[in-house]
Design an enzyme around this catalytic site. Structure first.
Site, PDB file in Angstrom:
ATOM      1  N   CYS A 277      23.664  31.918 -72.694  1.00 14.98           N
ATOM      2  CA  CYS A 277      22.377  31.457 -73.702  1.00 14.98           C
ATOM      3  C   CYS A 277      21.198  32.196 -73.234  1.00 14.98           C
ATOM      4  O   CYS A 277      20.395  32.651 -74.451  1.00 14.98           O
ATOM      5  CB  CYS A 277      22.052  30.010 -73.437  1.00 14.98           C
ATOM      6  SG  CYS A 277      23.429  29.175 -72.906  1.00 14.98           S
ATOM      7  N   ARG A 306      31.299  30.879 -62.568  1.00 17.56           N
ATOM      8  CA  ARG A 306      30.906  29.372 -62.103  1.00 17.56           C
ATOM      9  C   ARG A 306      31.397  28.873 -61.031  1.00 17.56           C
ATOM     10  O   ARG A 306      32.620  29.270 -60.805  1.00 17.56           O
ATOM     11  CB  ARG A 306      31.125  28.442 -63.120  1.00 17.56           C
ATOM     12  CG  ARG A 306      30.395  28.609 -64.567  1.00 17.56           C
ATOM     13  CD  ARG A 306      30.782  27.575 -65.637  1.00 17.56           C
ATOM     14  NE  ARG A 306      29.984  27.772 -66.915  1.00 17.56           N
ATOM     15  CZ  ARG A 306      29.870  27.360 -67.809  1.00 17.56           C
ATOM     16  NH1 ARG A 306      30.853  26.115 -68.052  1.00 17.56           N
ATOM     17  NH2 ARG A 306      29.553  27.629 -68.810  1.00 17.56           N
ATOM     18  N   GLN A 324      33.864  33.688 -72.147  1.00 22.24           N
ATOM     19  CA  GLN A 324      33.664  32.765 -73.429  1.00 22.24           C
ATOM     20  C   GLN A 324      33.639  33.602 -74.360  1.00 22.24           C
ATOM     21  O   GLN A 324      33.300  34.701 -74.648  1.00 22.24           O
ATOM     22  CB  GLN A 324      32.168  32.196 -73.250  1.00 22.24           C
ATOM     23  CG  GLN A 324      32.228  31.265 -72.241  1.00 22.24           C
ATOM     24  CD  GLN A 324      30.986  30.457 -72.184  1.00 22.24           C
ATOM     25  OE1 GLN A 324      30.534  30.033 -73.541  1.00 22.24           O
ATOM     26  NE2 GLN A 324      30.360  29.660 -71.157  1.00 22.24           N
ATOM     27  N   ASP A 326      31.692  33.455 -77.076  1.00 23.14           N
ATOM     28  CA  ASP A 326      30.309  32.549 -77.054  1.00 23.14           C
ATOM     29  C   ASP A 326      29.604  33.037 -78.366  1.00 23.14           C
ATOM     30  O   ASP A 326      29.777  34.209 -78.858  1.00 23.14           O
ATOM     31  CB  ASP A 326      29.750  32.866 -76.037  1.00 23.14           C
ATOM     32  CG  ASP A 326      28.480  31.629 -75.615  1.00 23.14           C
ATOM     33  OD1 ASP A 326      28.513  30.674 -76.507  1.00 23.14           O
ATOM     34  OD2 ASP A 326      27.874  31.866 -74.793  1.00 23.14           O
ATOM     35  N   HIS A 328      25.433  31.858 -80.300  1.00 21.84           N
ATOM     36  CA  HIS A 328      24.579  30.954 -80.189  1.00 21.84           C
ATOM     37  C   HIS A 328      23.735  31.208 -81.767  1.00 21.84           C
ATOM     38  O   HIS A 328      23.531  32.379 -82.050  1.00 21.84           O
ATOM     39  CB  HIS A 328      23.274  31.472 -79.158  1.00 21.84           C
ATOM     40  CG  HIS A 328      23.874  30.957 -77.849  1.00 21.84           C
ATOM     41  ND1 HIS A 328      24.661  31.769 -76.980  1.00 21.84           N
ATOM     42  CD2 HIS A 328      23.925  29.792 -77.086  1.00 21.84           C
ATOM     43  CE1 HIS A 328      24.926  31.350 -76.020  1.00 21.84           C
ATOM     44  NE2 HIS A 328      24.433  29.983 -76.101  1.00 21.84           N
ATOM     45  N   LYS A 412      26.384  16.930 -79.128  1.00 22.99           N
ATOM     46  CA  LYS A 412      27.502  18.061 -78.894  1.00 22.99           C
ATOM     47  C   LYS A 412      29.071  17.352 -79.538  1.00 22.99           C
ATOM     48  O   LYS A 412      29.079  16.283 -79.408  1.00 22.99           O
ATOM     49  CB  LYS A 412      27.570  18.634 -77.707  1.00 22.99           C
ATOM     50  CG  LYS A 412      28.073  17.894 -76.554  1.00 22.99           C
ATOM     51  CD  LYS A 412      28.362  18.527 -75.229  1.00 22.99           C
ATOM     52  CE  LYS A 412      28.755  17.730 -74.332  1.00 22.99           C
ATOM     53  NZ  LYS A 412      29.313  18.414 -72.925  1.00 22.99           N
ATOM     54  N   HIS A 458      25.125  26.069 -79.909  1.00 24.55           N
ATOM     55  CA  HIS A 458      25.822  26.712 -78.762  1.00 24.55           C
ATOM     56  C   HIS A 458      27.100  26.493 -79.413  1.00 24.55           C
ATOM     57  O   HIS A 458      27.689  25.270 -79.441  1.00 24.55           O
ATOM     58  CB  HIS A 458      25.845  26.425 -77.466  1.00 24.55           C
ATOM     59  CG  HIS A 458      24.482  26.278 -76.798  1.00 24.55           C
ATOM     60  ND1 HIS A 458      24.038  26.962 -75.742  1.00 24.55           N
ATOM     61  CD2 HIS A 458      23.491  25.438 -76.923  1.00 24.55           C
ATOM     62  CE1 HIS A 458      22.723  26.514 -75.460  1.00 24.55           C
ATOM     63  NE2 HIS A 458      22.568  25.542 -76.188  1.00 24.55           N
TER      64      HIS A 458
HETATM   65  C1  TSB Z   1      29.160  27.281 -75.683  1.00 24.99           C
HETATM   66  N1  TSB Z   1      26.386  27.681 -73.444  1.00 24.99           N
HETATM   67  C2  TSB Z   1      27.581  27.075 -73.912  1.00 24.99           C
HETATM   68  C3  TSB Z   1      28.103  28.064 -74.594  1.00 24.99           C
HETATM   69  O1  TSB Z   1      27.018  28.607 -75.606  1.00 24.99           O
HETATM   70  C4  TSB Z   1      28.657  26.674 -72.608  1.00 24.99           C
HETATM   71  O2  TSB Z   1      28.648  27.569 -71.793  1.00 24.99           O
HETATM   72  N2  TSB Z   1      29.383  25.647 -72.828  1.00 24.99           N
HETATM   73  S1  TSB Z   1      30.363  25.263 -71.917  1.00 24.99           S
HETATM   74  O3  TSB Z   1      29.628  24.996 -70.534  1.00 24.99           O
HETATM   75  O4  TSB Z   1      30.947  24.033 -72.602  1.00 24.99           O
HETATM   76  O5  TSB Z   1      31.345  26.209 -71.798  1.00 24.99           O
HETATM   77  C5  TSB Z   1      32.178  26.625 -72.973  1.00 24.99           C
HETATM   78  C6  TSB Z   1      33.547  26.557 -72.876  1.00 24.99           C
HETATM   79  O6  TSB Z   1      34.000  27.190 -71.712  1.00 24.99           O
HETATM   80  C7  TSB Z   1      34.272  25.173 -72.594  1.00 24.99           C
HETATM   81  O7  TSB Z   1      34.325  24.672 -73.909  1.00 24.99           O
HETATM   82  C8  TSB Z   1      35.492  25.328 -71.844  1.00 24.99           C
HETATM   83  O8  TSB Z   1      36.404  25.578 -72.839  1.00 24.99           O
HETATM   84  C9  TSB Z   1      35.317  26.924 -71.255  1.00 24.99           C
HETATM   85  N3  TSB Z   1      35.155  26.521 -69.828  1.00 24.99           N
HETATM   86  C10 TSB Z   1      34.260  26.032 -69.105  1.00 24.99           C
HETATM   87  N4  TSB Z   1      34.465  26.027 -67.737  1.00 24.99           N
HETATM   88  C11 TSB Z   1      35.524  26.819 -67.708  1.00 24.99           C
HETATM   89  C12 TSB Z   1      36.138  27.122 -66.375  1.00 24.99           C
HETATM   90  N5  TSB Z   1      35.816  26.984 -65.255  1.00 24.99           N
HETATM   91  N6  TSB Z   1      37.273  27.998 -66.675  1.00 24.99           N
HETATM   92  C13 TSB Z   1      37.795  28.348 -67.922  1.00 24.99           C
HETATM   93  N7  TSB Z   1      37.393  27.894 -69.160  1.00 24.99           N
HETATM   94  C14 TSB Z   1      36.023  27.115 -68.954  1.00 24.99           C
HETATM   95 ZN    ZN Z   2      24.987  28.588 -74.625  1.00 23.27          ZN
END
Ligand code: TSB
Ligand code: ZN
Length: 582
Positions: A277, A306, A324, A326, A328, A412, A458
């Site tokens: 983001c 992460r 992702q 992803d 925005h 959300k 997001h």
């Molecule tokens: C959608 N900032 C927002 C983005 O813009 C975001 O990061 N959202 S999130 O934290 O929900 O992560 C997005 C998606 O990543 C989740 O819905 C999930 O499907 C996937 N995700 C999250 N953590 C993990 C992980 N550790 N391993 C694999 N996929 C993951």
């Molecule tokens: Zn985001």
């Protein structure tokens, strides 16, 4: 699969069985100390401190045997109530139980215990009347588990089991469990050479092998094309940012425990990014925007890192390095509903293409009474939440509301799915955000020439390519549709000497597909079996008849029937099949 925790009778039975497990362990390992033994979705477990002893495969039948012995003996399970000080005295040799008792509320003047024969455990109950009722159980698996889930604490031994009322129920459950484990994407991923891991790379850091890379590329192309059509603008941004970037976004204060530690380079301090983001906010800020330009949709296939607990990482489903799908979306407040609707439509469209039917929509809302947890703008929240509801109702989608589960910055939508093994996970997500644009001082010029703040959505449709691939492997049991399959067509000559030339010719004609030609000097039946084991969608079996008639005989995965077509017809058949993604 049945959820034991949600079935009242089974829940009691399993809870009693957890005590039986503890009693048996105490008989076999008198030095054992016990932490907690709760009922969970798949049965029960008990966390036990066995000193230096680590439970192994051989211990399990011994424990089960002891459990059967105790159950046969048939002691009654008796409840008694004692005071906190009595409880402290009774469990004084067990530091884990003392910890539990000490943390109990002072108001809990009466503490209940359950005794069966020579074993007493602290417990709220209820329990079955006698251990005699615990006949049909099985210990399923074991693992290490940090005390209180904290990696700084001692690693305890966790043993899982399950108990049913009848042997039939137990067997049916065990069969289902076995089937689920066959669907586990970690097993499929290994068998089909899709991904691997290596200690030298690190936990939760899978390596996508060539087969996996093909799948991922197809997924990228697929979603990229959809997003292009919907007006998304894709970017590339670095997978690191400075600590200041994440201080500006607020992640440094609110998300730090999920981030890798920072590293210094010259006079800059970087972190591996956990989210994209902030980078996308700066992409937006790079230009001035008018109300007419909005919505602006910035997309990226973006790598994030992460910190996930080492016990939580799982194949491709929960990783520490992920990519992702992803985007925005920068919108005016009056565009929230319309834009959210487009996202939901895209989610439904993608799920339809992949034949995903088993999912739950969860709408996370704020708790209006919790003024601390939520960004303070009642009007904005109410309007936004109502818009989201309206959209979901408009689609006629079944969803449930989770009050108090919204993020600090906005409501959300999450779409939850159930993996073959383990608890539900979120696949797609769409999160409204009132705050981030403020933190980055984003603006657009409205009709009157005044500066206004956009709202951000997001969204990630696949979630991550990692998690989505894990899910699709489990849904299809590894038998991917033609368009996704790493190898789409496998050509097998009946006899290399006579049929190979024609097979080479065919391979050439099929060159727009991912084709293999199995020239090995192996038996036909062996090669055909291998093609099935590798779950290749189409196996061509080419003999003299095919050579003479200029035809193709093919067998789809999962079928024993062979169909013969002219080469042109076969090409047409392939084209049709590629269109049908499901
Ligand atoms: C959608 N900032 C927002 C983005 O813009 C975001 O990061 N959202 S999130 O934290 O929900 O992560 C997005 C998606 O990543 C989740 O819905 C999930 O499907 C996937 N995700 C999250 N953590 C993990 C992980 N550790 N391993 C694999 N996929 C993951
Ligand atoms: Zn985001």
């Amino acid at each position: 699969m049945i959820n034991i925790k949600e079935d009242e009778k089974l829940s009691i039975l399993n809870h009693s069985c957890a005590h039986l497990l503890a009693q048996a362990v105490k008989h076999l390992y008198p030095e054992a100390k016990f932490w907690v033994g709760p009922v969970v979705e798949e049965g029960f477990y008990y966390d036990i401190d066995l000193g230096d002893k680590v439970i192994t495969e051989e211990d399990i039948p011994k424990i089960e045997h002891e459990m059967k012995k105790i159950a046969k003996d048939g002691k009654k399970i008796v409840r008694h109530e004692i005071s906190k000080s009595e409880a402290l005295e009774m469990f004084k040799d067990d530091p884990y139980k003392v910890d539990l008792i000490e943390r109990m509320d002072e108001s809990e003047t009466i503490i209940s215990c359950y005794t069966q024969g020579d074993f007493t455990d602290l417990c709220r109950g209820p329990h079955v009347e006698s251990v005699k009722e615990l006949k049909h159980f099985k210990l399923i698996k074991f693992s290490g588990a940090y005390w209180k889930g904290d990696k700084n604490n001692k690693m305890l031994q966790r043993i899982y089991g399950v108990c049913f009322n009848t042997e039939e129920e137990l067997n049916a459950y065990l069969t289902e469990l076995e089937e689920a484990s066959q669907r586990d994407h970690r097993k499929i991923g290994k068998a089909l050479n899709i991904f691997t891991t290596h200690d030298l790379v690190g936990k939760g850091m899978p390596l996508w092998l060539p087969n996996g890379a093909i799948i991922r590329k197809q997924l990228e192309n697929y979603i990229y094309e959809k997003e292009q059509k919907l007006g998304y603008l894709h970017v590339y941004t670095p997978c690191v940012g400075t600590v200041d970037l994440y201080k500006t976004s607020g992640h440094w204060d609110h998300y730090k425990e999920n981030m890798f530690p920072s590293m210094k380079v010259d006079d800059e301090e970087f972190v591996l990014r956990p989210m994209n983001c902030p980078h996308h906010m700066l992409v937006y800020a790079n230009e001035l925007h008018s109300y007419r330009d909005l919505p602006i949709r910035i997309g990226e296939f973006a790598t994030d890192f992460r910190y996930e607990a080492s016990g939580a990482v799982k194949g491709l489903e929960r990783v520490r390095c992920m990519c992702q799908n992803d985007a925005h979306l920068f919108v005016r407040p009056d565009q929230i509903g319309e834009e959210f609707e487009k996202v939901v439509k895209l989610i439904l469209d993608v799920y339809h293409d992949f034949g995903i039917k088993d999912y739950k929509f969860r709408l996370s809302l704020r708790d209006p009474l919790d003024k601390e947890k939520y960004f303070d703008d009642d009007k904005m929240w109410d309007e936004a939440e109502n818009k989201l509801r309206e959209v979901l109702n408009g689609f006629g989608i079944d969803y449930y509301e989770a009050v108090g589960e919204a993020a600090f910055y906005g409501p959300k939508l999450d779409v939850e799915v159930k993996p073959a093994v383990g608890p539900e996970v979120t696949l797609s997500t769409c999160q409204l955000d009132f705050l981030l644009p403020r933190r980055f001082e984003l603006s657009y010029i409205d009709k009157e020439g005044k500066s206004q703040i956009p709202v951000v959505l997001h969204r990630a449709i696949f979630g991550t390519f990692d998690r989505f691939t894990a899910f699709i492997l489990e849904e299809t049991k590894g038998a991917l549709p033609l368009w996704l399959s790493p190898v789409q067509i496998n050509i097998i000559p009946v006899n290399n000497e006579y049929h190979l030339d024609y097979c080479e010719e065919l391979k050439e004609k099929l060159s727009s597909y991912r084709v293999e030609l199995d020239k090995r000097e192996e038996k036909l039946s062996y090669k055909m079996r291998e093609s099935v084991v590798r779950k290749i969608p189409l196996t061509l079996i080419i003999g003299q008849k095919e050579v003479d008639d200029k035809t193709v005989s093919y067998r789809p995965y999962g079928s024993n029937e062979t169909t013969t077509l002219k080469v042109d017809e076969f090409l047409q058949f392939l084209e049709e099949k590629m269109k049908n993604k499901n």
